[in-house]
Design a protein around this motif. Structure first.
Motif, mmCIF file in Angstrom:
data_model
loop_
_atom_site.group_PDB
_atom_site.id
_atom_site.type_symbol
_atom_site.label_atom_id
_atom_site.label_comp_id
_atom_site.label_asym_id
_atom_site.label_seq_id
_atom_site.Cartn_x
_atom_site.Cartn_y
_atom_site.Cartn_z
ATOM 1 N N LEU A 76 44.865 42.179 38.532
ATOM 2 C CA LEU A 76 44.865 41.661 39.192
ATOM 3 C C LEU A 76 45.219 41.459 41.004
ATOM 4 N N TRP A 77 46.376 42.864 39.780
ATOM 5 C CA TRP A 77 47.322 42.375 41.660
ATOM 6 C C TRP A 77 46.425 43.782 42.553
ATOM 7 N N SER A 79 43.632 43.991 42.373
ATOM 8 C CA SER A 79 42.292 43.762 43.454
ATOM 9 C C SER A 79 42.452 42.441 44.358
ATOM 10 N N VAL A 80 43.643 41.977 44.271
ATOM 11 C CA VAL A 80 44.493 40.808 45.470
ATOM 12 C C VAL A 80 44.138 41.955 46.755
ATOM 13 N N ILE A 81 45.281 43.070 46.724
ATOM 14 C CA ILE A 81 45.726 43.554 47.972
ATOM 15 C C ILE A 81 45.192 44.436 48.504
ATOM 16 N N THR A 83 41.467 43.820 47.962
ATOM 17 C CA THR A 83 40.478 42.813 48.928
ATOM 18 C C THR A 83 41.428 42.456 50.723
ATOM 19 N N CYS A 84 42.773 42.189 50.495
ATOM 20 C CA CYS A 84 43.049 41.689 51.534
ATOM 21 C C CYS A 84 43.635 43.175 52.677
ATOM 22 N N ILE A 193 34.096 38.721 49.963
ATOM 23 C CA ILE A 193 35.740 38.349 49.595
ATOM 24 C C ILE A 193 35.606 38.256 48.435
ATOM 25 N N LEU A 197 36.382 41.306 45.444
ATOM 26 C CA LEU A 197 37.850 40.828 44.500
ATOM 27 C C LEU A 197 37.446 41.154 43.514
ATOM 28 N N THR A 200 36.736 45.622 42.647
ATOM 29 C CA THR A 200 37.845 45.896 42.651
ATOM 30 C C THR A 200 38.597 45.744 41.797
ATOM 31 N N PHE A 201 39.062 44.365 41.081
ATOM 32 C CA PHE A 201 39.201 44.477 39.738
ATOM 33 C C PHE A 201 38.723 45.175 38.422
#
Lengths: 276, 303, 363
Positions: A76-77, A79-81, A83-84, A193, A197, A200-201
């Motif tokens: 989770l972390w 994928s979020v980072i 993607t940002c 996006i 996410l 990458t997750f």
């Protein structure tokens, strides 16, 4: 209906080849779920009958739950980072004229090509020289490096396909930069996006080699599987666990690609917009 | 209607004015978090790796006097050269078979699939997104001593005893690599084939070429950029692969990636491992340049 | 600035590094005017329009709209709205959402917003299309939505960046009528960018002809056509025959010229600075030349047909005149039955023209 031009006339042999190819592509992976329901600790024919025993067995293992929790947290972390980071990079590259932007993109794509072992040991050397203990944080950082090229590669076409005049139209209609981002830019790149996410997750969730070098005592599911592979009697449990991971990955990736495809449909709309 | 604000024009100082005007500065500022991660995660580790490759192991610590001793060992001790050559050989064969087998598939989708093209592409690439470890593991299930093939053949009575060459061999590694990296070949091949203007094929036919000659004279040359990038995308990453040789290679199938891991693991000679990584990187860089040169040449010919 | 100038462009320049895209332009546009910027691509017309909208900064000078300086006003606060060249219809929103996009800031009750959107749909004759998505629309419909979306905010100025360029000929002519009708109905200032001189002539109250970042001439359509001030303007708008000539003398109100291929003639000229010895061009429109089969009485030049193009309602002729470098172009109405013999190459003809049809331009 088929297109009857000379060049595109159907070729029976190729068609058969294509179908065989797809079967061979999927078949090996399908043996994993097949044998995960086999009532025997041996992975061999003839099969011994249907059982859910191996799944039930997994349910009771605390180490599996712990590894799953670690995998999900890291995934989770990461994928979020990633993607940002991918969003700001894609935005900067498509929005501004920057010298050396191609070099930056190529550089970011290195982890796609260079063998994972090299990045694994390079990061291992870095964190050990810095005296950082191996933990899920170091694993996450390793995953970030692997996931970033995928995030950028997924997002860049979305931002490239984005028509500047859309934002100008919004500004012209009275919206400032912040509102323009939320009302125009974000909804238009949202499929990219979401796809980023999900992809990458999945990559983080499945990642092995970086984790192998960078994990401490807390492990992720792929590492758990790796350690269990040494014990033949654990084979069926590994198969069951693998089946779950495979199913999850397939669903996530299918959704990601499908959403990406929705984005592609929008591109066509935009093309007709311009070509009209 | 949007009204003009009554406020007097805002004065900005010179620095912000420059910043607003300089596109590059704004762009770099926007992507600075990504740049930091790239530098810390890729550039710095590789530099430290280079530095460490010139150290030597000293008990549990390192002797940090710069030396090329590790590189000398890598060049002189036969084990390193053998494994490097074997890595290139195994990856080369895997690359060859992957591209050879994927080409007709990409060709089929590019030229003969008219509806649901996207679905075919998703189908061909979907397995690639799932865990590499598990895909390799699946081949162990198939090729194992008591695996799918052996047990099926035994049950069918085609063989008397399990075929031993299936698992723990270079063959097993090549098969697995070719299978696992298929998507990397399919996509560039498909893209380059799809780009070919169909009217060129019609022109070739019109000028007297049959299907085979047409393929050799038009389709294949025009798809060469795709073939080259497919080779590049498979060959480079597979030379340093760790998982496949570790799970399926056995003693004969060990490759350079495993040796590097050994240095960082059981052997515990990090400087030597670093030196081997750098040697592998150097080879990869040299090969990348060759591929780049070939791609450019192929593209020049088309242009 | 003049009193009735609604938009006032004062010494506005634009440079990208050392490249000057716009050179010190000054222009006044009146309230309610349909004003066109006409020029070939790269002449700076779109840059000027985007400066009005606020998408390009002004390197020097100032733009005033309704008396307010615009330099420090960002695009989203300017009292102008724009119809983009590709229409920039938001693909993720439906027609009604596109048209109502700019209403968010007005914080109106939902019902009022819906009413305004419906009014706009009616104005652009798309009633009932509110729920459609962008990709379900034709080019002409997209263009109307772009118009409605800009007009709903009741801007003081509507900017149009080649909005008809993407449409086919028939639709374009229809949309031209429509634009004209709309502009009359709502009475706001339109600034219209186009490279199509016919379109500019059809639509505009006044036209600024631009080239190389400069404004060559600002005038009404008939002013530009009948009295171009420079050779560039004369050749850009419509077709024109140019004859090299030299001034041999001046008597108040008249200039004596020695014209290539014609010989000596005197032409009434007003307020020019022509003096003896000046090299000039004498220009005449192809449709002002009259073609005769036999030698007419009075001044005429003789020549022979070189090429005839039959266009249905009229024919174009190229007539080779001894002493002229290029053949003269003549356009004449086919008011009689077309006779193929008349088109024969080499047939001798005579040309005459009304005295006021000649324009003297500096070279």
């Amino acid at each position: 209906m088929r297109e009857g031009t000379y060049i595109k006339q159907p070729n029976r042999a190729l068609q058969v080849y294509a179908i065989v190819f797809l079967i061979v592509l999927y078949l090996p992976v399908l043996f994993i779920p097949l044998f995960s329901f086999n009532d025997s600790i041996y992975v061999r024919f003839p099969m011994q009958g249907l059982t859910f025993h191996w799944y039930a067995d997994l349910w009771t293992r605390d180490t599996v739950w712990a590894a799953l929790k670690n995998s999900l947290t890291v995934g989770l972390w990461v994928s979020v980072i990633s993607t940002c980071l991918g969003v700001v990079a894609a935005r900067a590259i498509t929005r501004y004229q920057m010298p050396g932007q191609n070099a930056i993109v190529t550089f970011a794509m290195l982890p796609l090509i260079v063998p994972g072992v090299i990045f694994g040991v390079a990061l291992l050397v870095l964190v050990s020289r810095l005296g950082i203990p191996l933990s899920l944080y170091t694993v996450g950082f390793g995953h970030l490096i692997i996931c970033l090229p995928f995030a950028i590669a997924t997002l860049l076409p979305r931002f490239e396909g984005f028509d500047r005049s859309m934002e100008e139209a919004s500004a012209d209609l009275g919206e400032n930069g912040w509102w323009t981002f939320w009302r125009v830019t974000f909804p238009m790149v949202a499929p990219g996006i979401v796809a980023s996410l999900l992809l990458t997750f999945t990559i983080s969730f499945d990642e092995f080699i970086m984790t192998f070098f960078l994990s401490g005592t807390d492990t992720t599911l792929p590492i758990y599987i790796w350690t269990q592979l040494r014990f033949p009697r654990e084979f069926p449990a590994v198969l069951a666990l693998s089946t779950i991971i495979l199913a999850l990955s397939f669903v996530m990736v299918f959704v990601a690609l499908w959403i990406g495809r929705l984005g592609a449909v929008r591109d066509q709309v935009k093309a007709t917009n311009e070509g009209a | 209607m949007v009204s003009v604000p009554d406020a007097a024009p805002v004065r900005r100082n010179r620095l912000t004015a420059w910043f607003r005007r300089s596109e590059a500065a704004q762009g770099y500022a926007l992507m600075s978090p990504t740049l930091v991660v790239l530098v810390v995660g890729i550039a710095v580790p590789l530099l430290i790796l280079i530095a460490m490759s010139m150290w030597t192991r000293d008990g549990f610590g390192f002797d940090m006097t710069p030396t090329f001793a590790n590189y000398e060992r890598a060049a002189t001790e036969p084990i390193f050269g053998t494994l490097l050559t074997r890595s290139f050989f195994v990856s080369g064969l895997a690359t060859f078979f992957t591209v050879l087998l994927c080409y007709p598939m990409a060709y089929y989708v590019a030229f003969h699939v008219h509806r649901n093209k996207m679905l075919w592409i998703v189908l061909m690439t979907l397995p690639f997104w799932t865990s590499y470890l598990l895909r390799v593991f699946a081949w162990r299930v198939i090729l194992g001593y008591e695996g799918v093939i052996n047990s099926a053949f035994l049950t069918a009575g085609w063989i008397e005893a399990p075929l031993e060459f299936l698992l723990y061999s270079q063959t097993a590694v090549i098969i697995t690599l070719a299978h696992a990296w298929a998507a990397f070949a399919i996509l560039p091949l498909y893209v380059s084939l799809e780009k070919i203007d169909k009217s060129l094929l019609e022109a070739a036919t019109d000028l007297g070429d049959g299907p085979f000659t047409r393929f050799m004279r038009i389709t294949l040359p025009l798809s060469m950029p795709g073939v080259i990038s497919a080779c590049f995308l498979i060959f480079i990453p597979t030379t340093g692969d760790y998982i496949t040789p570790a799970l399926l290679g056995g003693p004969d199938g060990v490759m350079i990636g495993n040796l590097i891991q050994l240095q960082f693991g059981p052997v515990n000679n990090w400087p030597m491992g670093s030196a081997l990584s750098i040697v592998l990187m150097a080879w990869i860089a040299a090969l990348a340049l060759v591929f780049l040169f070939l791609t450019r040449k192929a593209k020049d010919q088309l242009a | 600035m003049t009193d009735d100038a609604f938009i006032s462009i004062r010494n506005v320049g634009k440079s990208y590094g050392s490249f000057r895209a716009i050179e010190e332009i000054s222009l006044d546009i009146a309230h309610g005017e349909f004003f066109s910027l006409l020029g070939a691509s790269g002449c700076g017309k779109t840059t000027l329009l985007r400066m009005l909208a606020g998408f390009e900064s002004v390197s020097s000078g100032e733009i005033y709209i309704d008396g307010q300086p615009m330099s420090d006003v960002p695009p989203f606060q300017r009292p102008v709205n724009m119809v983009f060249q590709n229409y920039a219809i938001f693909p993720h929103l439906n027609v009604a959402q596109n048209i109502g996009y700019g209403l968010r800031k007005l914080k109106l009750p939902r019902a009022d917003q819906d009413r305004m959107i419906d009014e706009m749909l009616e104005l652009v004759q798309l009633t009932g299309y509110g729920k459609r998505r962008a990709h379900e629309l034709s080019g002409g419909q997209r263009q109307r939505i772009a118009l409605a979306r800009a007009l709903i905010l009741k801007p003081k100025v509507l900017l149009l960046d080649e909005p008809l360029g993407a449409l086919d000929k028939q639709l374009r002519e229809q949309m031209q009528m429509e634009l004209r009708r709309l502009q009359r109905a709502i009475g706001i200032t339109f600034v219209f960018v186009t490279h199509d001189q016919e379109e500019a002539l059809t639509l505009s109250d006044r036209i600024a002809v631009m080239s190389g970042g400069e404004v060559l001439q600002v005038d009404s359509p008939s002013g530009l056509y009948e009295a171009p001030k420079t050779r560039d303007v004369a050749s850009f708008i419509g077709n024109m025959n140019f004859l090299d000539a030299q001034v041999t003398g001046r008597v108040n109100g008249h200039a004596y010229l020695d014209v290539q291929g014609i010989g000596k003639m005197d032409i009434p000229v007003k307020g020019t600075t022509l003096t003896e010895g000046d090299k000039v061009s004498v220009a005449i429109r192809p449709e002002k030349l009259i073609l005769h089969d036999t030698a007419p009485a009075g001044d005429a030049i003789a020549g022979e047909i070189e090429l005839t193009t039959y266009l249905g309602e009229r024919s174009h002729y190229h007539v080779r005149v001894p002493g002229c470098d290029v053949p003269m172009a003549i356009s004449s109405q086919n008011s009689h039955m077309h006779d193929p013999d008349e088109a024969k190459t080499g047939r001798p003809v005579w040309l005459t023209w009304p005295n006021d049809a000649l324009i003297v331009l500096e070279r």
